[in-house]
Design a protein around this motif. Structure first.
Motif, mmCIF file in Angstrom:
data_model
loop_
_atom_site.group_PDB
_atom_site.id
_atom_site.type_symbol
_atom_site.label_atom_id
_atom_site.label_comp_id
_atom_site.label_asym_id
_atom_site.label_seq_id
_atom_site.Cartn_x
_atom_site.Cartn_y
_atom_site.Cartn_z
ATOM 1 N N GLY A 220 -27.966 17.425 -15.554
ATOM 2 C CA GLY A 220 -29.301 17.986 -15.729
ATOM 3 C C GLY A 220 -30.169 17.740 -14.515
ATOM 4 O O GLY A 220 -30.855 18.642 -14.035
ATOM 5 N N VAL A 221 -30.115 16.506 -13.998
ATOM 6 C CA VAL A 221 -30.962 16.183 -12.848
ATOM 7 C C VAL A 221 -30.512 16.972 -11.621
ATOM 8 O O VAL A 221 -31.331 17.473 -10.852
ATOM 9 N N LEU A 222 -29.183 17.130 -11.447
ATOM 10 C CA LEU A 222 -28.688 17.888 -10.300
ATOM 11 C C LEU A 222 -29.160 19.334 -10.375
ATOM 12 O O LEU A 222 -29.612 19.914 -9.376
ATOM 13 N N LEU A 223 -29.052 19.927 -11.571
ATOM 14 C CA LEU A 223 -29.526 21.296 -11.717
ATOM 15 C C LEU A 223 -31.032 21.363 -11.471
ATOM 16 O O LEU A 223 -31.537 22.315 -10.881
ATOM 17 N N PHE A 224 -31.714 20.315 -11.894
ATOM 18 C CA PHE A 224 -33.158 20.269 -11.652
ATOM 19 C C PHE A 224 -33.475 20.184 -10.158
ATOM 20 O O PHE A 224 -34.501 20.688 -9.718
ATOM 21 N N VAL A 225 -32.587 19.567 -9.382
ATOM 22 C CA VAL A 225 -32.813 19.498 -7.934
ATOM 23 C C VAL A 225 -32.927 20.909 -7.351
ATOM 24 O O VAL A 225 -33.754 21.173 -6.481
ATOM 25 N N GLY A 226 -32.089 21.823 -7.879
ATOM 26 C CA GLY A 226 -32.232 23.218 -7.465
ATOM 27 C C GLY A 226 -33.623 23.727 -7.768
ATOM 28 O O GLY A 226 -34.265 24.373 -6.934
ATOM 29 N N ALA A 227 -34.117 23.412 -8.965
ATOM 30 C CA ALA A 227 -35.452 23.852 -9.343
ATOM 31 C C ALA A 227 -36.508 23.190 -8.462
ATOM 32 O O ALA A 227 -37.522 23.799 -8.121
ATOM 33 N N VAL A 228 -36.263 21.942 -8.057
ATOM 34 C CA VAL A 228 -37.200 21.256 -7.160
ATOM 35 C C VAL A 228 -37.335 22.030 -5.857
ATOM 36 O O VAL A 228 -38.429 22.232 -5.345
ATOM 37 N N GLY A 229 -36.188 22.491 -5.338
ATOM 38 C CA GLY A 229 -36.250 23.265 -4.093
ATOM 39 C C GLY A 229 -36.973 24.571 -4.295
ATOM 40 O O GLY A 229 -37.894 24.916 -3.553
ATOM 41 N N LYS A 230 -36.564 25.315 -5.311
ATOM 42 C CA LYS A 230 -37.108 26.675 -5.478
ATOM 43 C C LYS A 230 -38.552 26.629 -5.920
ATOM 44 O O LYS A 230 -39.368 27.431 -5.484
ATOM 45 N N SER A 231 -38.885 25.693 -6.800
ATOM 46 C CA SER A 231 -40.248 25.635 -7.307
ATOM 47 C C SER A 231 -41.125 24.678 -6.499
ATOM 48 O O SER A 231 -42.198 24.311 -6.947
ATOM 49 N N ALA A 232 -40.659 24.293 -5.329
ATOM 50 C CA ALA A 232 -41.481 23.514 -4.409
ATOM 51 C C ALA A 232 -42.037 22.253 -5.050
ATOM 52 O O ALA A 232 -43.212 21.964 -4.946
ATOM 53 N N GLN A 233 -41.179 21.500 -5.749
ATOM 54 C CA GLN A 233 -41.638 20.233 -6.309
ATOM 55 C C GLN A 233 -41.598 19.153 -5.227
ATOM 56 O O GLN A 233 -41.108 19.383 -4.127
ATOM 57 N N LEU A 234 -42.037 17.965 -5.599
ATOM 58 C CA LEU A 234 -42.537 17.034 -4.592
ATOM 59 C C LEU A 234 -41.698 16.803 -3.331
ATOM 60 O O LEU A 234 -42.198 17.105 -2.262
ATOM 61 N N PRO A 235 -40.478 16.341 -3.400
ATOM 62 C CA PRO A 235 -39.928 16.030 -2.059
ATOM 63 C C PRO A 235 -39.656 17.282 -1.238
ATOM 64 O O PRO A 235 -39.607 17.220 -0.024
ATOM 65 N N LEU A 236 -39.484 18.417 -1.901
ATOM 66 C CA LEU A 236 -39.093 19.631 -1.163
ATOM 67 C C LEU A 236 -40.192 20.689 -1.181
ATOM 68 O O LEU A 236 -39.920 21.874 -1.034
ATOM 69 N N HIS A 237 -41.451 20.253 -1.331
ATOM 70 C CA HIS A 237 -42.516 21.245 -1.446
ATOM 71 C C HIS A 237 -42.946 21.798 -0.107
ATOM 72 O O HIS A 237 -43.698 22.753 -0.049
ATOM 73 N N VAL A 238 -42.448 21.220 0.989
ATOM 74 C CA VAL A 238 -43.018 21.499 2.311
ATOM 75 C C VAL A 238 -42.898 22.952 2.741
ATOM 76 O O VAL A 238 -43.661 23.422 3.578
ATOM 77 N N TRP A 239 -41.927 23.672 2.165
ATOM 78 C CA TRP A 239 -41.733 25.031 2.672
ATOM 79 C C TRP A 239 -42.771 25.997 2.151
ATOM 80 O O TRP A 239 -43.105 26.971 2.826
ATOM 81 N N LEU A 240 -43.310 25.748 0.954
ATOM 82 C CA LEU A 240 -44.156 26.761 0.324
ATOM 83 C C LEU A 240 -45.449 27.026 1.097
ATOM 84 O O LEU A 240 -45.770 28.185 1.357
ATOM 85 N N PRO A 241 -46.202 25.982 1.500
ATOM 86 C CA PRO A 241 -47.400 26.271 2.293
ATOM 87 C C PRO A 241 -47.081 27.019 3.584
ATOM 88 O O PRO A 241 -47.811 27.922 3.966
ATOM 89 N N ASP A 242 -45.976 26.677 4.228
ATOM 90 C CA ASP A 242 -45.621 27.378 5.456
ATOM 91 C C ASP A 242 -45.226 28.814 5.177
ATOM 92 O O ASP A 242 -45.363 29.686 6.038
ATOM 93 N N ALA A 243 -44.723 29.042 3.956
ATOM 94 C CA ALA A 243 -44.285 30.399 3.616
ATOM 95 C C ALA A 243 -45.448 31.360 3.589
ATOM 96 O O ALA A 243 -45.248 32.573 3.511
ATOM 97 N N MET A 244 -46.675 30.843 3.678
ATOM 98 C CA MET A 244 -47.842 31.720 3.688
ATOM 99 C C MET A 244 -47.943 32.549 4.963
ATOM 100 O O MET A 244 -48.831 33.360 5.118
ATOM 101 N N GLU A 245 -47.001 32.294 5.891
ATOM 102 C CA GLU A 245 -46.946 33.132 7.088
ATOM 103 C C GLU A 245 -46.527 34.553 6.749
ATOM 104 O O GLU A 245 -46.710 35.468 7.536
ATOM 105 N N GLY A 246 -45.920 34.734 5.595
ATOM 106 C CA GLY A 246 -45.503 36.071 5.188
ATOM 107 C C GLY A 246 -46.709 36.928 4.840
ATOM 108 O O GLY A 246 -47.834 36.443 4.723
ATOM 109 N N PRO A 247 -46.479 38.222 4.670
ATOM 110 C CA PRO A 247 -47.573 39.105 4.254
ATOM 111 C C PRO A 247 -48.155 38.629 2.923
ATOM 112 O O PRO A 247 -47.424 38.137 2.062
#
Lengths: 708, 100
Positions: A220-247
């Protein structure tokens, strides 16, 4: 149903292919292809929604399976499945996607590669629909990666800009980290169960097929790690603010409403098989994310970055909701957030389109120039703040906070799970009010930009109005959602475990000894896990749990909700008042920045997470790269070059022997022959007298021999 | 009766003169004459032996030799004349067209 599902799924894919190959040749860059495709998808999604909801049956299930990979003794089925959650998600995804398509016609007008932009949007819609419609983990993973790719393409759409190119790379790589975890989780499920179809997974897990509860927690936790990446949860949230470079419409669609919600959707899908421990991890990650992202959002100057951190924070709320067992709260917040955050993002897009800057300190007073944008913005801001009854955000957010409070009250050692989101709620109201005041109220700070600002065309304002209408109609669909979207009833493994852990076991042990409660509860769960196979043998019918997590302890939850209602009203008033006091008629925030310089620096630099990653992950990786490059250069190249040198020495030796010995023998024979020839040619003088003399001498010798 | 050894001595002397002529002279005509001398020295030795031992072999041999010498003279002189015409010399040292 199959036809509708296939239309819904495949028409955007067809539009992507058309745009990719014919986009430049079509009039208007072919935007009508993509918009028409998503329109068709929307009709199909509406039809599906109607079919699923009309029956009013929460357990609705339709599925279609085909064999995807078939090798001897090894089959991987793929399939589509529709239940009530899928129907909701379809409507959310396709609805927001359709509005964003329409908005983009105005927003992206005249950009380079206009046709490709719409092609990518279609690709994204297809990927997201595939993710939602898949009936198995592998299919979800395929859709998961596809949305990752289309997100990469769309973030980097302005790739000639260096920051955009870097942002899409960062988003892609950060997501890979999460996806690795998810993939490991899928493999663990496959190893343990040998099936990946969700229905079967629920069934098998319910029957106790997992080797141990710890393994199930790990999966469950491993599958949740995927969700952490995609949903920008704490350790892997860094990409989402930068993604604002898109239209900006892309930010609205992908990075606010749909793709980032995929992680929450995944956790919702896995909800029946998540163990209490896994849920606890999810809840903690969500709570921390909700709080920290909200604090960062306070000080950002870029309107889209504020919204980005706000999105991270709201996704944290959803995770908290699911983590404390509030299936409805988490998933309904996904739905409502999709509407009001898409509206906020499109509103910010409208503003950016008008003033050509993203810095809120160059805006101001825009409410007079852009009344529609302003009105819709205020509505969605009210929704994100949880303005009572009128907005959809109220229903979802209060539910999450209420359930979290119930959880926190029962398990005081986990009170942070309630406290952090509650504080974050105040902060949310604060930063949203701040942005609203600075952007729309007061005097214009940049006269020139203000003069040029104007409301966009119908294709820009219409999506805003539709989304704010949806936001305001929250009371109409909150009830049906709660009634219809329930966790799959085929298993109550998690539900029973959950209830036992959170509300039964822990209450007892908690009363005995708070500090050792967790240990005692663990021991209790261990027993339960041992009993599990026995249950499975007696049959699943007797195994029906008395209460699912959504029905848990109605009384305590209601008291929680009452208290939370007051608390969040307080939060609302507090946040608005504070922000108004501080930011009203402020021309810049330099004074504030000076006054709280330490805190300001930490928040403004986002807790130095990026710097920490640079120092802790990227730089060591680079060192490792350099080290292995050096190893490559010295050892590998050394070995290669060494063998080359050796070969050269050997061949020069054999060359020498060839030259000296073999050639020497051959030449030697020749020279000897030559020497003899040279010696004997003297005899052959060509003078007849010499021959005669020899002849005579020979005769004489013969005669002498004869005589003696 | 003259002792056989005198005949043989004469014959050897003639042979020696012929040999010397062949070895020492370079004119093809002189070589030719030296060869004639040696042939006739041989004839003389045959005939001297035949006087003492009798028999017909020696005189027959001499006749063959004479015939041979006649043929030789016929062919040889023709060659010499031809060589003299084409090369303008009879010096055997200059006949080196085949020398490598």
């Amino acid at each position: 149903m199959l036809t509708a599902a296939l239309i819904c799924l495949l028409v955007p894919l067809a539009a992507f292919v058309v745009q990719l190959f014919l986009g430049t040749r079509l009039p208007r860059g072919g935007d009508f292809v993509s918009v028409g495709a998503i329109g068709a998808s929307l009709l199909a999604a509406c039809w599906i929604f109607w079919q699923v909801m009309a029956g009013g049956e929460p357990g609705y299930q339709w599925s279609m399976v085909f064999r995807w990979v078939e090798v001897e003794g090894f089959t991987i089925p793929m399939g589509l499945a529709i239940d009530t959650l899928t129907a909701w998600m379809l409507l959310v995804v396709v609805g927001v996607s359709f509005l964003v398509h329409v908005f983009s016609i105005g927003y992206m007008h005249g950009e380079d590669r206009y046709h490709l932009y719409f092609g990518y949007l279609s690709l994204f819609s297809f990927s997201m629909l595939w993710l939602v419609l898949s009936d198995n983990l592998l299919g979800i993973f395929v859709g998961w990666e596809l949305v990752g790719v289309s997100s990469y393409l769309l973030i980097g759409f302005f790739f000639p800009k260096r920051s955009a190119a870097l942002a899409c790379k960062k988003a892609f790589l950060t997501n890979r980290v999460g996806d690795l975890g998810m993939w490991l989780g899928i493999m663990l499920v496959w190893k343990e169960l040998g099936v990946l179809r969700l229905e079967q997974v629920y069934h098998h897990v319910g029957a106790g097929a997992f080797s141990s509860e710890a393994t199930l927690t790990i999966a469950g936790v491993l599958l949740f790690v995927g969700a952490v990446g995609k949903s920008a949860q704490l350790p892997l949230h860094v990409w989402l603010p930068d993604a604002m470079e898109g239209p900006t419409p892309v930010s609205a669609l992908i990075h606010a409403a749909t793709m980032v919600a995929a992680g929450v959707y995944l956790v919702g899908r896995l909800f029946p098989i998540l163990t209490p421990d896994a849920l606890l991890v999810i809840a903690y990650v969500g709570a921390l994310t909700a709080f920290f992202a909200a604090t960062i959002a306070i000080v950002q100057d870029d309107i889209k970055r504020v919204l980005a951190y706000s999105t991270v924070s709201q996704l944290g709320y959803m995770m908290v909701g699911l983590g404390v067992g509030s299936y409805f709260g988490g998933l309904f917040h996904l739905t409502t957030h999709a509407a009001f955050k898409a509206c906020l993002f499109l509103g910010s897009g409208s503003v950016i389109h008008a003033v050509h800057t993203q810095n809120i300190w160059e805006m101001g007073g825009l409410r007079k120039k852009m009344p529609i944008t302003f009105a819709t913005w205020v509505i969605s801001t009210a929704a994100i703040s949880g303005f009572p009854v009128l907005t959809n955000g109220f229903f979802s957010k209060e539910r999450i906070l209420g359930d979290a409070m119930g959880f926190g009250l029962h398990l005081p050692q986990h009170f942070l799970i309630f406290a952090l989101p509650m504080v974050a709620a105040v902060i949310t109201v604060f930063y949203m009010t701040r942005v609203t005041i600075v952007t729309f109220f007061g005097e214009p700070r940049d006269r020139e930009k203000y003069e040029h600002a104007h409301e966009g065309g119908f294709e820009i304002t219409a999506p805003l109005m539709v989304l704010s209408a949806i936001t305001l109609l929250g009371f109409a669909y909150a009830g049906p959602f709660e009634r219809m979207v329930t966790p799959p009833s085929s298993t109550d493994y998690a539900a029973e475990q959950f209830a036992a852990f959170h509300y039964g076991e822990s209450l007892r042990t908690g009363a005995l000894d708070e500090s050792h409660g967790a240990h005692a509860a663990e021991a209790g769960r261990g027993e339960a896990a041992h009993e599990e196979p026995a249950h499975a043998e007696t049959g699943a019918e007797h195994h029906e749990a008395p209460w699912g997590p959504h029905r848990v302890d109605a009384h305590s939850l209601h008291t929680g909700h009452r208290a939370v209602l007051y608390l969040s009203l307080l939060a609302l008033i507090l946040g608005v008042a504070l922000a108004t006091l501080i930011y009203h008629r402020k021309r810049s925030q330099e004074a504030l920045a000076r006054r709280f310089s330490g805190t300001w620096r930490v928040l403004y630099n986002k807790y130095f997470v990026d710097e920490a990653y640079q120092a802790g992950v990227v730089n060591p990786l680079l060192w490792l790269n350099r080290l292995s490059a050096a190893f490559d250069r010295v050892v590998i190249d050394g070995a290669v070059n060494g063998s080359a040198t050796l070969t050269r020495a050997l061949s020069s030796g054999s060359g020498w022997s060839d030259l000296r010995i073999i050639d020497g023998i051959v030449n030697g024979i020749a020279s000897v022959t030559q020497v003899f020839g040279a010696a004997f040619r003297r005899v052959e003088t060509g003078r007849i007298q010499h021959y005669f003399a020899f002849f005579l001498a020979g005769t004489l010798v013969l005669m002498l021999i004869r005589v003696y | 009766m003259i002792d056989l050894s005198w005949y043989l001595l004469l014959s050897a002397a003639l042979f020696g003169v012929g040999t010397l002529v062949v070895l020492a002279r370079r004119n093809a005509l002189h070589l030719f004459m030296g060869i004639e001398l040696m042939l006739n020295a041989g004839n003389l030795a045959f005939l001297a032996g035949a006087r003492i031992h009798g028999g017909a072999q020696a005189p027959v041999s001499v006749l063959f030799i004479l015939a041979l010498a006649a043929a030789e003279v016929a062919v040889g002189l023709a060659l010499i004349v031809l060589i003299h015409r084409t090369r303008g010399t009879l010096d055997v040292g200059s006949f080196n067209l085949l020398k490598g």
